[in-house]
Scaffold this motif. Structure first.
Motif, PDB file in Angstrom:
ATOM      1  N   THR A 214       0.848  -1.192   0.000  1.00 43.75           N
ATOM      2  CA  THR A 214       0.000   0.000   0.000  1.00 43.75           C
ATOM      3  C   THR A 214       0.884   1.243   0.000  1.00 43.75           C
ATOM      4  N   LEU A 215       0.667   2.126  -0.978  1.00 44.82           N
ATOM      5  CA  LEU A 215       1.407   3.384  -1.062  1.00 44.82           C
ATOM      6  C   LEU A 215       0.397   4.524  -1.151  1.00 44.82           C
TER       7      LEU A 215
ATOM      8  N   LEU B 254       7.696   2.852 -10.429  1.00 44.28           N
ATOM      9  CA  LEU B 254       6.593   2.287  -9.642  1.00 44.28           C
ATOM     10  C   LEU B 254       6.176   0.927 -10.191  1.00 44.28           C
TER      11      LEU B 254
ATOM     12  N   LEU C 108       2.354  -4.462  -5.051  1.00 43.40           N
ATOM     13  CA  LEU C 108       1.464  -3.343  -4.750  1.00 43.40           C
ATOM     14  C   LEU C 108       0.006  -3.676  -5.071  1.00 43.40           C
TER      15      LEU C 108
ATOM     16  N   LEU D 236      -2.609   1.946  -4.714  1.00 43.39           N
ATOM     17  CA  LEU D 236      -1.786   3.103  -5.060  1.00 43.39           C
ATOM     18  C   LEU D 236      -2.663   4.353  -5.062  1.00 43.39           C
TER      19      LEU D 236
ATOM     20  N   LEU E 146      -2.612  -5.046  -8.457  1.00 48.01           N
ATOM     21  CA  LEU E 146      -3.219  -3.778  -8.057  1.00 48.01           C
ATOM     22  C   LEU E 146      -4.742  -3.864  -8.078  1.00 48.01           C
TER      23      LEU E 146
END
Length: 701
Positions: free
Chosen positions: A37-38, A53, A59, A62, A83
């Motif tokens: 998680t960003l 990225l 991930l 985002l 994602l």
């Protein structure tokens, strides 16, 4: 961003949202290879989204919303096959819809709202088979809406408003049954009638078809089969409303603004669970229906811009927002309004109310945040006790109010908008306004304020102020050289969007504020969101003396500057050349001397300027914008010369005289040369003849 952060190689969750990190997001973000998680929303990042990225293969979430990222979405994001949430809204991204997203089959949410994307949406959107939330509103997408969107079985929220989509809406084969609960298509360029196939979306609870851009009449019975419908926006369409219409859905929010309606629809009488009703900008005359007060859950009522007249309606006590501006209400403001103890927004501008402002407004002491009574015929002094500490926006301009500003305003530290223009209010400049950190609009124009607007030792710093209009008063004194040093919002491009919004459910509306300003010599009315873009200073029509503060050159975002009709002296500050966004400059009717700074010729946006009735001298600067002005902009400055004035400059006359003297001198030199030649020729000829004669005689002898 601290590089040591990227040594946390086993980090799985990183949330730095709402920090002022600024700068470019570094490629080294890819060092956090186990990140799942960003979250970097609202961090003031700019530049391109780093392609690195795409190496964060774990991930799933985002979120880069609310930054200033530019350019296209990098193709490398297509590598993020795990994602599920991609949140890129409120940036400055451009290009076409990124096709790499179609291969990311795990995506549940795509949010691209309020960017600069364009082109058509791809036809095979159904490949996003797990998509639940899709928001591309506020872009420039065009073409038809692909029917494949409605074939995604999991799709629940579809938001496409404020684009350039066109053509008829086609809902063909849909997943059965469709899960779409929210469909927002307003403010596009569709043509043709609204399709009856919308009724296939049986689970719809929120539907926005506003400003469909069709000449066809929309029959409200089209939506009678949508049994789950709770919010319907048909604003900007011409409606057909049958007297026997019955909507069986439990509708709570109904927006029918600008629909050419001539009377309150009868079916509304049974919708007593309404909480939001917008009937503004229609053609409804007469009285507001009495049955409205029986709506116990009504929170917002907007009946502005109709032709309602007295008697003023009895309103439900549940109201939080009431907008009744631009009608024909008259007499005193009814005290029954004071019974609305939950009221936060009261807008009664542009009516014909008279008498004083009710003292019972003190009942709102803990709630009222927006009070607009502009352009009525109200008289007397503004009661101290009627001021609510939580006021964000106060507009009492264009009335007949007198006395001083109520001292209780000093407690309104959340104030963003203050307009008292065109009254008879007097007293000194309200220095306590500098205590208001969010003040953005201050208009004291055309009153009887007097005295200085600066105090010794105190800095008048307005960090968010964008509109400062104190014209046509009796202010006096000298402005210190650093007077404008702390006016940050006019010095740089900053986001100063106010919080004075009426928020209700999914609907967001700017408060109905307006100010009449002068730009390029013309009066213009600034309304709503226009305030976030406009930056102006007007101190004209007062009695200021001394030099124009040099710090005016710090206000690089200023669009209008009017300091005319005062007694300013000294030279025009050369620092004005820093105001590269300036469109209108008026320094007329002062006592300014010296030359007009030549640098002003470089201000390419400066469309109107006025230097007349001063003591200026010297040549008018060269430059298309300056020399295209009417000669009246430079009149009554007896020392000025050059285009567009008729007077030629002294230097030009001297140069012409010097050229003429040089030509005359050259002609005289040539004449003298001919005379000298002639004088040499005659004696030579005589001497030659004499010698010839002697030699001839000698030969004969």
């Amino acid at each position: 961003t601290n590089s040591s952060l990227f040594r946390l190689q086993h980090l799985q969750r990183l949330n730095l949202g709402r920090n002022n990190l600024s700068g470019i997001l570094p490629n080294s973000i890819s060092n956090l290879k186990y990140l799942r998680t960003l979250t970097l929303f609202g961090c003031n990042f700019f530049g391109k989204i780093p392609s690195s990225l795409g190496y964060l293969s774990y991930l799933t979430d985002l979120d880069l919303m609310g930054n200033d990222f530019t350019g296209e979405i990098p193709d490398s994001l297509g590598n993020l096959n795990r994602l599920t949430r991609l949140i890129l809204g409120h940036n400055k991204l451009n290009g076409n819809f990124p096709l790499v997203l179609l291969n990311m089959s795990e995506l549940i949410e795509i949010d691209l709202l309020s960017n600069r994307f364009e082109g058509m949406l791809p036809s095979n959107m159904s490949s996003l088979c797990k998509l639940e939330f899709f928001d591309v509103s506020g872009n420039s997408f065009s073409g038809s809406i692909p029917s494949s969107l409605f074939m995604i079985p999991s799709l629940t929220y579809l938001l496409l408003q404020r684009n350039d989509f066109s053509g008829p809406l086609e809902i063909r084969n849909i997943s059965s049954p469709s899960k779409v609960e929210t469909l927002s298509l307003g403010e596009n360029n569709f043509n043709g009638p609204i399709s009856g196939s919308i009724s296939k979306l049986s689970r719809l609870s929120y539907l926005d078809l506003s400003f469909w851009n069709t000449g066809n009449i929309v029959d409200l019975s089209l939506f009678s089969n949508l049994m789950s419908l709770r919010s319907l926006d048909l604003s900007g369409n011409t409606l057909k409303i049958s007297p026997t219409l019955h909507l069986s859905s439990p509708i709570q929010q109904l927006l029918l603004s600008s629909c050419n309606i001539v009377e309150f629809p009868k079916f509304l009488q049974t919708k007593t669970n309404l909480s939001y009703l917008d009937m503004s900008a229609n053609q409804i005359e007469g009285k507001v229906p009495e049955w409205l007060w029986r709506f116990p859950e009504l929170v917002l009522l907007d009946i502005s811009s109709n032709t309602f007249h007295d008697p003023f309606p009895l309103l439900p006590r549940s109201l939080v927002h009431f907008l009744g501006s631009d009608n024909r209400f008259s007499g005193k403001i009814p005290h029954t309004i004071c019974e609305l103890v939950a009221l936060e927004t009261l807008v009664l501008s542009n009516n014909n109310f008279s008498g004083s402002i009710p003292k019972c407004f003190q009942n709102f002491n803990t709630t009222l945040s927006v009070l607009h009574l502009q352009n009525n015929s109200l008289t007397g002094v503004f009661p101290e006790e009627s001021i609510n500490d939580h006021l964000i926006s106060l507009d009492i301009g264009r009335n007949h109010l007198s006395g001083e500003l109520p001292k209780s305003l000093i407690n309104c530290t959340e104030l963003e908008f203050l307009n008292v223009e065109n009254n008879r209010i007097n007293g000194n400049f309200p220095f306590w306004l500098r205590l208001f950190p969010n003040l953005q609009v201050l208009v004291l124009r055309s009153n009887e304020f007097h005295g200085p607007i600066s105090s010794h030792g105190d800095s008048l710093s307005f960090s968010k102020l964008r509109i400062f209009d104190i014209s046509d008063n009796l202010f006096s004194g000298v402005l210190p050289s650093d007077y404008f040093a702390g006016w940050a919002a006019m010095s740089s491009v900053v986001n100063t969007e106010g919080s004075t919004l009426i928020r209700f459910g999914r609907h967001v509306e700017y408060y109905h504020a307006s100010v009449v300003l002068t730009n390029k010599g013309l009066k213009m009315e600034l309304v709503g969101s226009g305030f976030t873009m406009y930056k102006t200073i007007d101190v004209s029509g007062n009695r200021f003396e001394g030099e124009i503060p040099k710090s005016i050159g710090l206000l690089e975002e200023l669009i209008v500057l009017n300091m005319s009709n005062n007694a300013f002296t000294g030279h025009i500050p050369p620092s004005l050349v820093n105001l590269t966004n300036l469109q209108s400059l008026d320094l007329s009717q002062n006592r300014l001397s010296g030359e007009i700074p030549p640098e002003l010729g470089k201000l390419t946006f400066l469309a109107r300027m006025n230097f007349s009735y001063n003591r200026l001298e010297g040549p008018i600067p060269q430059g298309t914008q300056i020399q295209s002005q009417n000669s009246s902009s430079f009149a009554e400055n007896h020392g000025l010369c050059g285009v567009p004035l008729q007077e030629t400059c002294g230097g030009e006359e001297e140069a012409t005289k010097q050229e003429e003297d040089e030509e005359k001198e050259e002609e005289e030199d040539q004449a003298l040369s001919w005379i000298a030649a002639a004088l040499g020729y005659v004696p030579g000829l005589f001497c030659g003849l004499t010698i010839g004669y002697i030699l001839t005689s000698y030969k004969h002898d």
